[in-house]
Motif scaffolding. Structure first.
Motif, PDB file in Angstrom:
ATOM      1  N   GLY A   1       0.818  -1.206   0.000  1.00 34.88           N
ATOM      2  CA  GLY A   1       0.000   0.000   0.000  1.00 34.88           C
ATOM      3  C   GLY A   1       0.852   1.256   0.000  1.00 34.88           C
ATOM      4  O   GLY A   1       0.532   2.241  -0.682  1.00 34.88           O
ATOM      5  N   THR A   2       1.961   1.235   0.751  1.00 36.72           N
ATOM      6  CA  THR A   2       2.877   2.378   0.772  1.00 36.72           C
ATOM      7  C   THR A   2       3.483   2.613  -0.608  1.00 36.72           C
ATOM      8  O   THR A   2       3.635   3.756  -1.057  1.00 36.72           O
ATOM      9  CB  THR A   2       3.993   2.132   1.805  1.00 36.72           C
ATOM     10  N   TYR A   3       3.791   1.532  -1.306  1.00 38.00           N
ATOM     11  CA  TYR A   3       4.311   1.648  -2.679  1.00 38.00           C
ATOM     12  C   TYR A   3       3.274   2.275  -3.598  1.00 38.00           C
ATOM     13  O   TYR A   3       3.591   3.177  -4.392  1.00 38.00           O
ATOM     14  CB  TYR A   3       4.720   0.265  -3.186  1.00 38.00           C
ATOM     15  N   LEU A   4       2.037   1.828  -3.492  1.00 35.75           N
ATOM     16  CA  LEU A   4       0.977   2.366  -4.354  1.00 35.75           C
ATOM     17  C   LEU A   4       0.711   3.846  -4.072  1.00 35.75           C
ATOM     18  O   LEU A   4       0.296   4.593  -4.965  1.00 35.75           O
ATOM     19  CB  LEU A   4      -0.301   1.554  -4.173  1.00 35.75           C
ATOM     20  N   LEU A   5       0.971   4.265  -2.835  1.00 35.93           N
ATOM     21  CA  LEU A   5       0.770   5.675  -2.482  1.00 35.93           C
ATOM     22  C   LEU A   5       1.892   6.577  -2.999  1.00 35.93           C
ATOM     23  O   LEU A   5       1.753   7.807  -2.973  1.00 35.93           O
ATOM     24  CB  LEU A   5       0.654   5.820  -0.959  1.00 35.93           C
TER      25      LEU A   5
END
Length: 488
Positions: free
Chosen positions: A114-118
């Motif tokens: 999720g951090t990567y997608l953000l």
């Protein structure tokens, strides 16, 4: 520079104020380490998070340039802070109601993804002679591995009072210096806040500890540092993008690498718990807890200093850093008595003489063919002579006795110059032996293989000897009449 120092000081003071209150809350909600008496609260995560937030908000509100710097880079810092918040919640749940290792690991992967997608993305992996641009899926996988790996590296390091906290402080100091020198003041402010909160927590965590980081604190620290390192290293020289973050986290990275290596070599589950981390081995080596702390802190400072050398581009700086790192890792590996490395070395040496080993074991298989056809004692001896033609044993004895009789009435032959002759050599006290027993038609036999201690590893495969030769001896002996061996 005044803003950075103010953020650090406020974070340290805020942590010192928050921890006593959080210790009471932790005891009430059950966030306790019950393996010690009395139980110690696991409140490090919330102490660090609240202190960092307090210092950044306060300094950002009072000093407009600082606030503008933080707000202006919210798209950079935001994903890191959101991911760190999710990790904090996960760690808190685990501190109160422990989760299984697999569940916790899976949730960490989801948070990192999720951090990567953000927006937090590793797009370049560096090498001494260049770099490799990463695409979408590959970049996402590397980012997730980095975030989860560093978070768990600090979690694994948190096994002795003060080790993880102190190591994280030096790592955050290195990330702070790198970020400022590369022109990332917002990342530098967050790194300074984290460094200050760790410094404020250390008196409570220093042995004998009154408060623990817990999973909430160690995972939060590792995840936050990993994210800040990615953002803080951007726009730097190609080699710098990976060198400084990895070296800044040198102690937890080294410990985790050795742990994974040890478990893979031994065939143990990667998620299993053990007490063979670097700090545990230092304790077993006879060091006190505070001495272990001193060694780990010195190692952390050394890795951070080596990382700083990469901030000054030049072949000389890189060479000095690599020499320091290589020497340090070699000394640690030798001092920690990593037996897995010795075992791999032994296998490598065996591989170097594998051709000779093949020749020895081929001779064993040829001998088994002769033994399978043997129907007299002479032919049995001939098969054994072929088997041990290139004998690595100091003494080879063949013993035969009538079934049920005392061993004192046994016949003994000794392998001398490639042939069996009657007799028994004197046995040296520093000798070990392999004994292969077998039964014949009214008689029993034993093959004794003796070797002096302190010699190089055997080329002959003892497993193969017992698997093939011993049954062949038994089959051959069953065809040999006792009366052909013993005269009346």
């Amino acid at each position: 520079m005044g803003s950075y120092l103010l953020v650090l000081v406020i974070a340290a003071v805020a942590t010192a104020l928050f921890v006593p209150v959080l210790m009471l809350i932790g005891a009430r909600v059950g966030a306790l380490d019950n393996t010690v008496d009395p139980p110690i609260p696991r409140v490090g995560g919330w102490a660090l998070a609240l202190a960092c937030a307090t210092s950044l908000l306060l300094v950002g509100f009072v000093f407009s340039p600082t606030g503008s710097t933080l707000l202006g880079k919210s798209e950079t810092i935001g994903p890191v802070l959101l991911g760190a918040g999710a990790i904090l919640i996960l760690g808190t749940i685990d501190d109160i109601h422990p989760l299984s290792a697999r569940v916790k690991f899976a949730l960490q992967i989801l948070i990192a993804a999720g951090t990567y997608l953000l927006g937090l993305k590793i797009q370049l992996v560096s090498f001494p002679l260049g770099g490799l641009e990463l695409g979408g899926i590959t970049g996402g996988a590397v980012t997730v591995i980095w975030l989860v790996g560093i978070a768990n590296a600090f979690n694994l390091l948190d096994g002795v009072d003060g080790v993880a906290t102190g190591s994280a402080f030096f790592a955050s100091a290195a990330i702070f210096i790198m970020s400022v020198m590369l022109g990332h003041p917002a990342i530098g402010l967050v790194a300074a806040a984290l460094a200050g909160s760790l410094l404020g927590f250390l008196p409570f965590n220093f042995p004998p500890a009154r408060a623990y980081l817990g999973d909430s604190g160690s995972l939060l620290t590792g995840f936050l540092l990993a994210g800040l390192a990615v953002e803080g290293a951007t726009k730097g020289p190609t080699l710098l993008v990976i060198a400084v973050p990895v070296l800044a986290f040198g102690v937890p990275v080294f410990d985790t690498t050795i742990t994974l290596f040890r478990r893979m070599v031994r065939g143990q589950p990667l998620f299993s718990r053990d007490s063979e981390h670097v700090h545990h081995q230092l304790l077993r080596a006879g060091l006190s807890v505070r001495q272990v702390l001193g060694v780990m802190y010195l190692a952390s400072v050394a890795f951070a200093a080596a990382a700083m050398l990469f901030l000054n581009p030049g072949v000389r700086s890189y060479a000095v850093a690599l020499i320091v790192i290589g020497g340090g890792v070699w000394i640690m590996a030798r001092f920690l008595r990593l037996h897995e490395l010795n075992e791999l070395g032994r296998l490598a040496r065996r591989g170097a003489v594998q051709a000779k080993a093949i020749g020895v074991n081929v001779g064993l298989r040829r001998a088994v063919e002769v033994l399978n056809d043997a129907d007299s004692l002479d032919e049995l001896k001939q098969g054994l002579e072929i088997m041990l033609e290139r004998s690595e044993f100091d003494d080879v004895l063949l013993i035969a006795a009538k079934a049920g009789e005392r061993r004192g009435n046994a016949l003994t032959w000794w392998l001398s110059d490639g042939h069996f002759v009657e007799g028994r050599p004197e046995r040296h006290p520093d000798t070990w032996a392999v004994v292969c027993p077998f039964e014949g038609a009214g008689w029993v036999g034993e093959l004794h293989l003796r070797r002096r201690l302190g010699k190089k590893s055997l080329l002959l495969d003892l497993n193969l000897l017992l698997e093939l030769a011993q049954p062949a001896l038994a089959r051959s002996a069953a065809r040999i009449d006792v009366n052909t061996i013993f005269t009346s």
